[in-house]
Design an enzyme around this catalytic site. Structure first.
Site, PDB file in Angstrom:
ATOM      1  N   LYS A 125      43.665  59.524  93.274  1.00 39.36           N
ATOM      2  CA  LYS A 125      45.532  59.752  94.323  1.00 39.36           C
ATOM      3  C   LYS A 125      45.694  60.123  94.028  1.00 39.36           C
ATOM      4  O   LYS A 125      47.019  60.181  93.379  1.00 39.36           O
ATOM      5  CB  LYS A 125      44.911  57.371  94.052  1.00 39.36           C
ATOM      6  CG  LYS A 125      44.019  56.657  94.449  1.00 39.36           C
ATOM      7  CD  LYS A 125      44.715  55.981  94.002  1.00 39.36           C
ATOM      8  CE  LYS A 125      45.193  54.627  95.069  1.00 39.36           C
ATOM      9  NZ  LYS A 125      45.642  53.398  94.020  1.00 39.36           N
TER      10      LYS A 125
HETATM   11  C1  E4P Z   1      45.253  50.452  96.071  1.00 34.47           C
HETATM   12  O1  E4P Z   1      45.069  51.080  96.062  1.00 34.47           O
HETATM   13  C2  E4P Z   1      46.929  49.287  95.952  1.00 34.47           C
HETATM   14  O2  E4P Z   1      47.305  50.541  95.232  1.00 34.47           O
HETATM   15  C3  E4P Z   1      47.205  48.520  96.158  1.00 34.47           C
HETATM   16  O3  E4P Z   1      45.629  47.057  97.611  1.00 34.47           O
HETATM   17  C4  E4P Z   1      48.278  48.167  96.148  1.00 34.47           C
HETATM   18  O4  E4P Z   1      48.474  46.904  96.401  1.00 34.47           O
HETATM   19  P1  E4P Z   1      49.481  45.515  95.710  1.00 34.47           P
HETATM   20  O5  E4P Z   1      50.705  46.185  98.095  1.00 34.47           O
HETATM   21  O6  E4P Z   1      49.086  44.046  96.691  1.00 34.47           O
HETATM   22  O7  E4P Z   1      50.765  46.034  95.315  1.00 34.47           O
END
Ligand code: E4P
Length: 300
Positions: A125
């Site tokens: 990522k």
């Molecule tokens: C996943 O890849 C993301 O980091 C995650 O869904 C973020 O979610 P949030 O906005 O609830 O922290």
């Protein structure tokens, strides 16, 4: 024109397995095991620095006063994804590089290369910034699978498409629904708009709907045929309690904020031509840095 998220009401059909792949959005292998038992499958997992900081072992260490060195934190992260890796299906495990607003593409790529060796089904990522996209572009050229995170706009997704063109494996883009809702926009629109834009494409980018906070958003991701969706355990618990419904043909999503309009974009341009600035991308990086640093030993 009526967008797919403008109508009110909801019909659900009780469920077969959705076409959209379901990933657990978390940092605790025990939770992944529990969800797999609950719903019968887990296609993949996404992690991020905030979720890793919430891992029960890391939390216990920090609460007992043992703050980690950067090396120890990386070793813990590696241990977590190695435990999750064999539990999930072919959507893999997304591992996020540690970056702040000054981290260069070289630095991200160097982390990404190492993290990619941790498990056989890793996706690295990178944030949807200029440096993150440069790192992603070089990663796909080396055969490193990528997931571009902190995406909040169609232009950012278009830039991901252009930067990862030629990738052998699908490149993931993660648009964040809940965080757009939080600022008064209808986050679901960004998923629908990106899916619509990619209808006329070579389909090398797969949409991974993220920041999912409730079952309605999960059903919306199914409804617009998002290739993947990452979901916190508590939302999957709720979905399971409702009988794992799928959206019916008359499914309608109740918008939660201002509509995000569709933009006509030419995907066949260099990624630098797109406007990739978004305040929530910057804020998201700052939040990940803060959560990551809270687990670390102070060095000054
Ligand atoms: C996943 O890849 C993301 O980091 C995650 O869904 C973020 O979610 P949030 O906005 O609830 O922290």
């Amino acid at each position: 024109m009526t967008s797919s998220s403008e109508t009110i009401g909801q019909t659900k059909t009780p469920g077969k397995r959705p076409h959209t792949k379901i990933l657990v959005d978390g940092g605790d292998p025990e939770e992944t095991i529990r969800i797999k038992q609950l719903i019968g499958f887990v296609d993949g997992q996404t992690t991020n620095p905030s979720l890793i900081a919430k891992n029960p072992e890391i939390k216990d260490l920090v609460e007992s006063g043992h703050q980690l060195t950067e090396q120890e934190e990386a070793a813990e992260y590696r241990k977590i994804v190695q435990a999750v890796s064999p539990l999930v299906g072919d959507a893999g495990v997304s591992i996020e590089v540690f970056s702040d607003l000054n981290t260069t593409a070289d630095e991200m790529l160097s982390q990404g290369r190492k993290m990619f060796t941790w498990i056989p089904n890793a996706y690295i990522k990178y944030p949807c910034t200029a440096e993150g996209l440069k790192a992603a572009q070089r990663s796909v050229a080396e055969g490193i699978r990528v997931n571009i995170t902190l995406c909040f706009s169609q232009q950012q997704a278009a830039a991901v498409y252009a930067a990862t063109k030629g990738s052998r494996a699908p490149a993931y883009v993660s648009p964040f629904v809940g965080r757009l809702d939080d600022i008064g926009q209808n986050g679901a629109d960004v998923i629908a708009n990106i899916k619509r834009m990619f209808d006329q494409s070579d389909h090398h980018v797969h949409v991974l709907a993220a920041s999912i906070r409730n079952v309605q958003q999960l059903l919306f991701a199914f409804h617009v045929h998002s290739e993947l969706v990452t979901v916190p355990a508590k939302v999957l618990d709720h979905w399971a309690r409702e009988g794992m419904p799928l959206p019916g043909s008359d499914f309608a999503y109740k918008p939660v904020g201002v509509e995000i309009p569709y933009e006509e974009l030419n995907l066949e341009q260099p990624w630098e031509q797109f406007n990739i600035e978004h305040e929530l991308t910057r804020k998201g990086i700052q939040k990940f840095v803060a959560d990551y640093k809270a687990t670390l030993r102070k060095t000054s």
